[in-house]
Design an enzyme around this catalytic site. Structure first.
Site, PDB file in Angstrom:
ATOM      1  N   GLU A  89      12.423 -58.433   6.559  1.00  0.00           N
ATOM      2  CA  GLU A  89      12.809 -58.005   5.219  1.00  0.00           C
ATOM      3  C   GLU A  89      13.469 -56.633   5.235  1.00  0.00           C
ATOM      4  OE1 GLU A  89       9.392 -58.250   2.572  1.00  0.00           O
ATOM      5  OE2 GLU A  89       8.406 -59.607   3.995  1.00  0.00           O
ATOM      6  N   HIS A 144      13.181 -60.625   0.795  1.00  0.00           N
ATOM      7  CA  HIS A 144      12.164 -61.268   1.632  1.00  0.00           C
ATOM      8  C   HIS A 144      12.690 -62.596   2.212  1.00  0.00           C
ATOM      9  CE1 HIS A 144       8.397 -63.248   2.652  1.00  0.00           C
ATOM     10  NE2 HIS A 144       7.637 -62.270   2.160  1.00  0.00           N
TER      11      HIS A 144
END
Length: 318
Positions: free
Chosen positions: A287, A186
């Site tokens: 991500e 992330h």
């Protein structure tokens, strides 16, 4: 005369040897283990051009990635809480063994709330750079109570020769039965301003809108721009996605392997408790993820996923 030539040749050889040893020493600068915020241990890796990355052992979380000019390429929340068991907001959190709230575990799994260890002698990987650190997290008894599968998660964080940052994840099933997991890395990428960028490479792909109960849509826009909150899980995506920063005239190239999905997120002005009010302007997350089709690992086997990110001039096609 021949003796003099021989001496000169020996001196030249000796000088070359000294230069080579010095260059090797510079290339193999040892990692620095130091205390970060609130006394949490972190590892700093640097290459010979003074590019660097910092990784907290809490969460196995990259918190900094700087180029040779010292420019920070990731964003940490101005209100990040460096106090276990709270996850750290910013950098590159590791989301395992569950992405978001897609299963019964706490949102985004639990490894970002565990203390990882430095692994001195990990199983071999292709060496792309001497500037790297290897971390490992093994399932604990407490982990097995909420996710009954024994695992070893190895994470290598490496600086490439061209200044790229590579995270190589290896998840080994050390149990006697197969297990499934969902996963994402992330990264909070630093940008000049969220309204000055676009994301390209996801045209005509299906996505799940995570603001609308993951309703499925198709993205017909050539690029993704931002003027409000956006939270999309793109499915079956290409290995390469680009974030074009018009103001900086730079492009962040996101290359991924072993993770077919991708999440694009910016909260805009939605209140997030551990995110500063103005922080959303400074970052975008793209991500690498594996969500729609969970990854299966059989006993004794290992899954490997790679996230490699680089920053190039916007007129240069990576």
């Amino acid at each position: 005369m021949m003796g003099n030539k021989g001496n000169i040749g020996f001196v030249i050889f000796l000088w070359a040897l000294v230069v080579a040893v010095v260059a090797t020493a510079i290339e193999h600068r040892p990692n620095e283990r130091t205390k970060g915020i609130n006394g949490l241990d972190k590892i700093i890796i640097r290459d010979r051009r003074n590019r660097s990355a910092e990784v907290y052992l809490y969460g196995g979380q990259v918190s900094s990635w700087k180029n040779e000019k010292g420019e920070e390429l990731l964003v940490m929340s101005s209100k990040a809480i460096f106090q276990p068991p709270t996850p750290i907001r910013g950098g590159i959190p590791v989301l395992f063994p569950q992405y978001s709230n897609t299963g019964p575990l706490p949102s985004h799994g639990f490894v970002r709330q565990r203390f990882w260890e430095v692994e001195a002698k990990p199983p071999p990987l292709p060496l792309i750079s001497s500037a790297h650190v290897d971390l490992i997290l093994r399932s604990s008894n407490d982990d097995l109570k909420i996710w009954p599968h024994k695992f070893e998660y190895r994470l290598r964080v490496a600086l490439g020769h061209d200044g790229d940052l590579t995270l190589t994840s290896r998840v080994k099933n050390s149990d006697t039965k197969p297990f499934n997991f969902t996963f994402a890395l992330h990264p909070y990428f630093a940008v000049s301003n969220i309204s000055e960028i676009h994301v390209e490479g996801l045209h005509n792909l299906d996505y799940l809108d995570q603001q609308k109960n993951r309703t499925r849509f198709t993205d017909h826009d050539k690029v993704i721009t931002f003027n409000a909150q956006l939270d999309r899980l793109y499915l079956s995506t290409p290995n390469k996605i680009r974030i074009v920063d018009h103001k900086k005239k730079k492009t962040i190239v996101v290359h991924k392997e072993g993770q077919v999905d991708a999440v694009v997120w910016n909260p805009w002005d939605k209140k997030v408790s551990d995110l500063g009010v103005e922080d959303y302007k400074r970052f975008v997350t793209v991500e690498s993820a594996a969500v729609e089709k969970p990854i299966t690992v059989n006993p004794g086997k290992e899954w490997k996923g790679i996230l490699q990110v680089s920053v190039v001039p916007s007129n240069w096609k990576a």
